[in-house]
Each structure stands twice: as C-alpha cells, then as structure tokens.
Design a protein around this motif. Sequence first.
Motif, short mmCIF file in Angstrom:
data_model
loop_
_atom_site.label_atom_id
_atom_site.label_comp_id
_atom_site.label_asym_id
_atom_site.label_seq_id
_atom_site.Cartn_x
_atom_site.Cartn_y
_atom_site.Cartn_z
N VAL A 75 -0.42 -24.52 2.19
CA VAL A 75 -0.65 -23.50 1.17
C VAL A 75 -1.02 -22.18 1.83
CG1 VAL A 75 -2.20 -22.79 -0.68
CG2 VAL A 75 -1.30 -25.10 -0.65
N HIS A 76 -1.88 -22.25 2.85
CA HIS A 76 -2.26 -21.01 3.55
C HIS A 76 -1.04 -20.35 4.16
CE1 HIS A 76 -6.45 -21.05 2.87
NE2 HIS A 76 -6.68 -22.21 3.48
N ALA A 77 -0.21 -21.16 4.78
CA ALA A 77 1.00 -20.60 5.41
C ALA A 77 1.89 -19.96 4.35
CB ALA A 77 1.76 -21.71 6.14
N GLU A 78 2.03 -20.66 3.21
CA GLU A 78 2.89 -20.11 2.16
C GLU A 78 2.29 -18.83 1.57
OE1 GLU A 78 3.76 -23.18 -0.69
OE2 GLU A 78 4.81 -24.35 0.85
N LEU A 79 0.95 -18.84 1.42
CA LEU A 79 0.31 -17.65 0.87
C LEU A 79 0.49 -16.45 1.80
CD1 LEU A 79 -3.05 -18.91 -0.67
CD2 LEU A 79 -1.06 -17.99 -1.84
N SER A 80 0.36 -16.70 3.12
CA SER A 80 0.51 -15.57 4.02
C SER A 80 1.95 -15.07 4.02
CB SER A 80 0.05 -15.92 5.44
OG SER A 80 0.91 -16.89 5.99
N MET A 81 2.90 -16.01 3.77
CA MET A 81 4.30 -15.60 3.66
C MET A 81 4.49 -14.72 2.42
SD MET A 81 6.94 -18.58 4.70
CE MET A 81 8.09 -18.20 3.39
N VAL A 82 3.84 -15.15 1.33
CA VAL A 82 3.94 -14.37 0.09
C VAL A 82 3.32 -13.00 0.31
CG1 VAL A 82 3.11 -14.20 -2.27
CG2 VAL A 82 3.97 -16.38 -1.42
N ALA A 83 2.15 -12.97 0.98
CA ALA A 83 1.49 -11.69 1.23
C ALA A 83 2.39 -10.77 2.04
CB ALA A 83 0.17 -11.93 1.97
N GLN A 84 3.10 -11.38 2.99
CA GLN A 84 4.01 -10.59 3.82
C GLN A 84 5.13 -10.01 2.95
OE1 GLN A 84 5.31 -12.98 7.06
NE2 GLN A 84 5.02 -11.34 8.54
N GLU A 85 5.64 -10.86 2.06
CA GLU A 85 6.71 -10.38 1.19
C GLU A 85 6.21 -9.29 0.26
OE1 GLU A 85 8.89 -13.42 -0.96
OE2 GLU A 85 9.03 -14.53 0.93
N ARG A 86 4.97 -9.47 -0.21
CA ARG A 86 4.42 -8.48 -1.11
C ARG A 86 4.09 -7.19 -0.38
NH1 ARG A 86 0.02 -11.94 -4.49
NH2 ARG A 86 1.47 -13.07 -5.83
N GLY A 87 3.86 -7.34 0.94
CA GLY A 87 3.43 -6.20 1.74
C GLY A 87 4.26 -4.96 1.49
N GLN A 88 5.59 -5.12 1.49
CA GLN A 88 6.45 -3.95 1.35
C GLN A 88 6.25 -3.29 -0.01
OE1 GLN A 88 10.33 -4.49 0.23
NE2 GLN A 88 10.32 -6.72 0.09
N PHE A 89 6.02 -4.12 -1.05
CA PHE A 89 5.78 -3.53 -2.37
C PHE A 89 4.45 -2.77 -2.35
CE2 PHE A 89 8.67 -6.95 -3.64
CZ PHE A 89 9.55 -6.23 -4.43
N SER A 90 3.43 -3.42 -1.79
CA SER A 90 2.11 -2.79 -1.76
C SER A 90 2.17 -1.47 -1.01
CB SER A 90 1.11 -3.72 -1.08
OG SER A 90 1.09 -4.95 -1.75
N GLU A 91 2.90 -1.46 0.11
CA GLU A 91 3.00 -0.23 0.90
C GLU A 91 3.62 0.88 0.07
OE1 GLU A 91 1.78 0.73 3.81
OE2 GLU A 91 0.77 -1.22 3.75
N ARG A 92 4.68 0.51 -0.67
CA ARG A 92 5.37 1.53 -1.47
C ARG A 92 4.47 2.03 -2.59
NH1 ARG A 92 10.68 -1.35 -3.04
NH2 ARG A 92 11.03 0.39 -4.44
N ILE A 93 3.75 1.10 -3.21
CA ILE A 93 2.85 1.50 -4.29
C ILE A 93 1.77 2.42 -3.75
CG2 ILE A 93 1.05 0.63 -5.83
CD1 ILE A 93 2.86 -1.70 -6.46
#
Lengths: 288, 502
Positions: A75-93
Amino acid sequence: MSEENKKIDEFSGVETTGHEWDDIKELNNPMPRWWVWTFIVTCIWGFAYMFLYPSWPLINDYYKGYLGETNRDRVHAELSMVAQERGQFSERIKSMDLEDIDTDRELHVYALEGGRAAFGDNCAPCHGTGAQGFVGYPNLNDDDWIWGGSLEDIHYTISYGIRGVHDDTRLNDMPAYLRDELLTRDEIESVATYVQSLSDKSVTASSEGQNLFMDNCALCHGEDGKGLREFGAPNLTDAITLYVTDRDSIVDIISYSRSGVMPTWNGRLDEATIKSLAIYVHSLGGGE
Amino acid sequence: MADIKNSASTPSSDDHHQKIERANVEAVNKAGERSLYAPRKKIHPQRAKGKFRTIKWFMMLFTLGIYYITPWIRWDRGEGMPDQAVLIDITGRRFYFFFIEIWPQEVYYVTGLMIMGGIALFLVTSTAGRMWCGYSCPQTIWTDLFLAVERFFEGERNARIKLDKAPWTFDKIYKRVLKHIVWIWIALLTGGAWVFYFSDAPTLYQQILTNSASFDAYFWIGLLAAFTYLLGGIAREQVCTYMCPWPRIQAVMMDEETLAVMYRYDRGEPRGPHKKNESWEGRGDCVQCRQCVVVCPMGIDIRDGMQLECIQCSLCIDACNNIMEKVGRPQGLIAYDSLKNFERRKKGEENKFRIIRPRTLFYSFLLAVVGTIMLYSLLNRSELDVNILRDRNPLFVQLSSGDIRNGYTLKIMNKSEVEQKYSIEIEGIENYSIRAEGIEEHTVDGAPIALVTRDKLRSLRVFVTIPEENLESDSVDITFAVSAIDGDEKDVQTTSFKGPDK
C-alpha cells in the motif's frame, strides 16, 4: 461405525454412510483419486503460503515470512506511486493562477475532487460535511460572504484564517457595547430593534435607534446596513445571518460582541491543497 | 493383503465338512481392500462412424469457427471508435456487439441474454435431453478435438491400450511428446483467441508476434491454455461427472416424453452372440458386440439405462447402427427415444414423439416473453440517458435575497455517434432561475445548453433557484427535460425541490 451398522444400498450396492433424511440415503462412494490429490496440493500450497508470507503470531512479534512482504508495504508503495502521479498536477496547481485553474477543464476536475477530499478532512468539523455551516460557522453554499466570495478572497481566508495566528490574518473586532459601557441597556434595545427592522419589514424602529446605529455601527456596517467586506462587517439587511436572528440574540451580540475564529491554514496545508480548497468552496454555488 | 489372500485360499482342514462345496474366491468388496479413493480408469474411446459422428464433426467446426473467427470480424463505427464487431472493452467500459453498444449501466442486456440462454437450455433439455452436453459444450468439443489428436498420433483404441501398457521405448516417448506438443499448441491457440475478444485483435496479434503485449494478455492466454490442456486433454470425462452441476440438475427438466439416447431393451433382450444364418426367433437384437461401450467417451454401457455420466453424444447410436446393418437387423436398437415409448410398445402401440407438451410450450413461451422484452427495449433504446442526483447535504440553501436554491448533479450520457447539444429545461415550478456550472450558452428561454461529446458522459452541476413564496410545501416535484437541440432525443426525469418547513 461398527461393522454391523454398515448398510448396503439395495439399488446401487454401495455402502451408505448411515445418514438418512426423509428416506434419502447418503452413499459412501469413494472419491476420485485426482480429487484427493488436488486436496493435498492445496494443503501444500497453504503451508508454502504460511512459510512465504507473514503468518504466525509470536510472543513479542510475528513471523515475517520468508519473502518479508506485507500488504502494508505494498500500500505504501502504491501510495507513493499515486503521489508521484499527482505530483505533476500539484505542481501545475501551485504555479498557476486560480482563475486559470478554474477554466482548465482537466485541472478544474482534479482541484475540485482534491478540494472535496481536503474539505472533508480539514473543514467539515466546523462547516459541516456539506459545507452547510452551523450557528456561528458560515454556510459556504450561499451567496452571502462576510470577507468576500471571489476565488482570491476565499483563497486568502483559507490561507491566513480569521482572527488567526498569522500576521496577515483577517482581523476585526466588534466592540462589546454593554460590557465596555459604550451604550446603555435601553440604547442597545433600540439599536437592536433598528437592526431587526433592516431585514424584517414588519418591525418598525424608532429614530433613536436609527441615530444610535448611524453613530456607532454605520462606520463598519455601512449607513444602509449592507456591511463592508474590507472590515468583515456582515450585511444586516439580507435573509441570512451567521448567528440566530431572534431579537434576544441581536441584543446579546451588540452587548457582548462575537468573534469566531478560523485557523490559519498556511503552513498546515500545502499551497496546492489550499488552492484546491478555494476552488471547491467557490464551486459550491455561492462563488462570485 | 497378501496374508489375507493366502489364508483365504487355504482349504479348511475340518474333516467333518469335506463334502461342502468350497469356492476359492475373494469378496470383491472386502473390507480390507476397500479404498477410500477410487483410482481413475482411463477410457480409450474408439472412433465411431455414422450420421451422428458427422453431425458432431460439423458442430465442432461450426462452434470452433465462431470462437476463432468472431474477434476478426470488422464493423465500421466511424472515426475514433473501435472497428471490431464483438469487443469487450474493459478499460473503456463498453461492450460492442455489431450494431449494439452497451454501457456498463445497461448490463441488463447481458443479464437478459443469460436468462434467455438458461431458458433455451431448459427447452432443449426437456425436448431432447442433454443436447448441449453432447454437441456444443466447450468441454465436449475440446475433448473431442484432443481425442482426435491422440488418435492421430497413437492410433485407434486397441493400439492406445497397448501403448499405455508398453514400456517407455523411443517409439512411445516420441508419440507421447508429439501428442502433448500439439495439445499445448491447441491450448495456447484457445487462450490466444480468448484475449482477442477484449482488445483490438489485429493490434494484439501484432503485439503477441513481436512479444510486446501487456502482461495481462500473456497471463490470460497462459491461464486459459493451462485449463484447456488440463480439462480437455487430461481430465476429460471427469469434468462432466464430478465438476459439472448440470448432470445433477437436468433430470428435473426431463419427463417421460423427453427424447434421450436409449438402449431399447425391449427389442435388444435377451442379448447374446449371434451366428450367421442363425434364427432371430426368441432372442433380442443385441449381439453383445459391445461396440456401444468401446466408442463411449464417458466409459459407460448405455444398456445399463439412463445414467448421470451419459452426455448423450449419440456415438453409441452410430456404433450400434453399423452393427445392425451388418447383421441384417433394422437400425435403432440404440436411438433417441422416450420412456413413454417403452410403455407404448409394451401395449402394442406405435412410437410417438410428442415434442409439443405443456412443459416445452411453457419454456417456449418464457423464451418468447423474455426475447420480446429484450428486443423491444433494444429497439427503443434511447441514445440519450440522464441521471439526476439531488444534493442531500445541504438539502437546500437560502440565499441572501431569501430565495431557495437546490443543487443537482446531472449526468448526461450521449450514446450517439455524434457530438450533441442538449437543452436543460425544468417543468413543474414557476418563476425559477437555472444555472449550470461552466455553461455559457443558453436558449432564448434561458435554459442552459450542454455540449456532450459523442459516446461520453458529462457530469454537470445545476443550481435551481426559486423565491420562497413560490414554494407551496417543503418538497415540490420538478421535472428536468433534457432534449437534443438537433434531433428528437429527449429524456425526462422527475426529482424534487426542497425548501424550509411550511
């Protein structure tokens, strides 16, 4: 089962188990051997599983399994993957203007959903899960904004709070007219009647009340009582109030003042989350 | 065990009973030798020749043809849409079947198809027994195919029995290895065809050839190949006898008029070997050749009567007919027959085949009803679908003017093949104002116009505001009418508008 009790079914010639329900007997046919082998294989599989994965409780710990793998790690690994994917959105926001995020269809949806989640975690305890508010905690769905309802205003309020700890926090202080001995009880009564008459046409106020209002309240609430957002002074003429509208409550507020607090979220939430929250609150129906 | 045998075969030394007849035998079901587990006895079916075998070959060709060819049929749906006639698009959440495109919320079409399949199975079973098992069940088809391969490499029944007993010589290893290689190939092709139903077949085929397909594709090919090999090649009749629930259930659909593969014992008994020119008087037609037994893929003797194991593949009919022809007796000692006909013949009546019976009529009627409903709903299927979710938290919002506002989430599904504009109008209340988030375009009456791209769902926040005095009670029914600007598609949904207690 003793030998004498063994019964042979007369039609099939097969021994029965002795179980009988409504004259239906259970035959004791042998199992197919492959079935037995399948059973044995599943048993082996089970032991292998116990060996490879966490299985047994020990006195102070538990057996970690030969592979040392746990669902929690996964779960931790998957969450960090999700965070990575979200990263680009967060950066743009983070880097974009609120107006631009609001018009960008992809980012808007992302910010809206992110904002919804963050609202549930951080804002719902006071404002309610549907942002419907409670007495003293404003309803964020309506079109009445004490400090302004544009994206920028909402963003500012969330960032710095109201009467919060930040230097830039939104701040005002309504005098407590009775406690601070600025008005007498009778004077407060007549001002209260005037305030009531602003939103309720069935109430008629005395000119004394109106004069007292002009002298004491109009500076912040405006001569027409419609409020001034720069001071965070609410509109007294509309159908919505933050506190209860009955006469006693109005007298109470004039006498002792009220000063609710909204925390400063800057520093507690990251900028992308605060922006998402602003967009979410703005979308609830009252955004300006 | 050896000890028991020895002691049992030792004659008694009791002198007083010398004249008693003694048998030197073992009890077949002796307690000590009874096993809890039955070893599987291998079946070596001989190939039958005749009418039913031909039908079965044809059915195999037909069903395998459908299975392998279907994913390759193309169907033009326009730019940007899959052109595969039958496609289960899991990631895109669509099921394409020629001219039909099914969305996840329309899965009831699939449910309906399954219900129809179920009733059709009941109908066929009550008419002519286990037709499904005998001719078109994948287990039967693939087992037949695997058997054909086995026969090709290892020879006919007797040769195969001999080969089984033979030591592991080069010849045996060579035959076995070749057989299993072909089996595995068939299994891989079976799994390979399966994944084409879930992805664009030509693209996936290229990917598989260049070894660049997704892990999922290989996983499913591997899984299906493994089970095809296991069930069709190794387990065979064990699947039907032990794993499949159908043999247990089907008996309730059958009655005394149901056709089934049966041995006509009234004509066949008493059975026994028959010599040429010998009279047929006083004996049955069964010459005890056991051809029905050797061709049976389930390893049973049809002359024992109806059995759970019998899949009614009719191969014994072919085998028996050939023999009857040779011995000069009429065909049909084993035939499709009904239990009732045995009674009729006993009474000296003619055979009758009553296919039209209350039971079959009932199943046909059910099938027609479900089919009609399905067809009707399919023909009247709208290309526009609207779902409305009313805000529940808060139920309503009072605005500063005192007006009451309700929020709704409209989900507008455009199932057509072109981009559509829909106007959103409200009926049931007066003096309302409507606002949809992110919508700038409006009709002359002020109704928002939503643009929905083809084959997509658009979720829209809609706010409806009315003055409080217009609200007659704390809940008023209102109707959303969503209609296509260019076209006659229209969906009307009723929901409610909530306000403060009155």
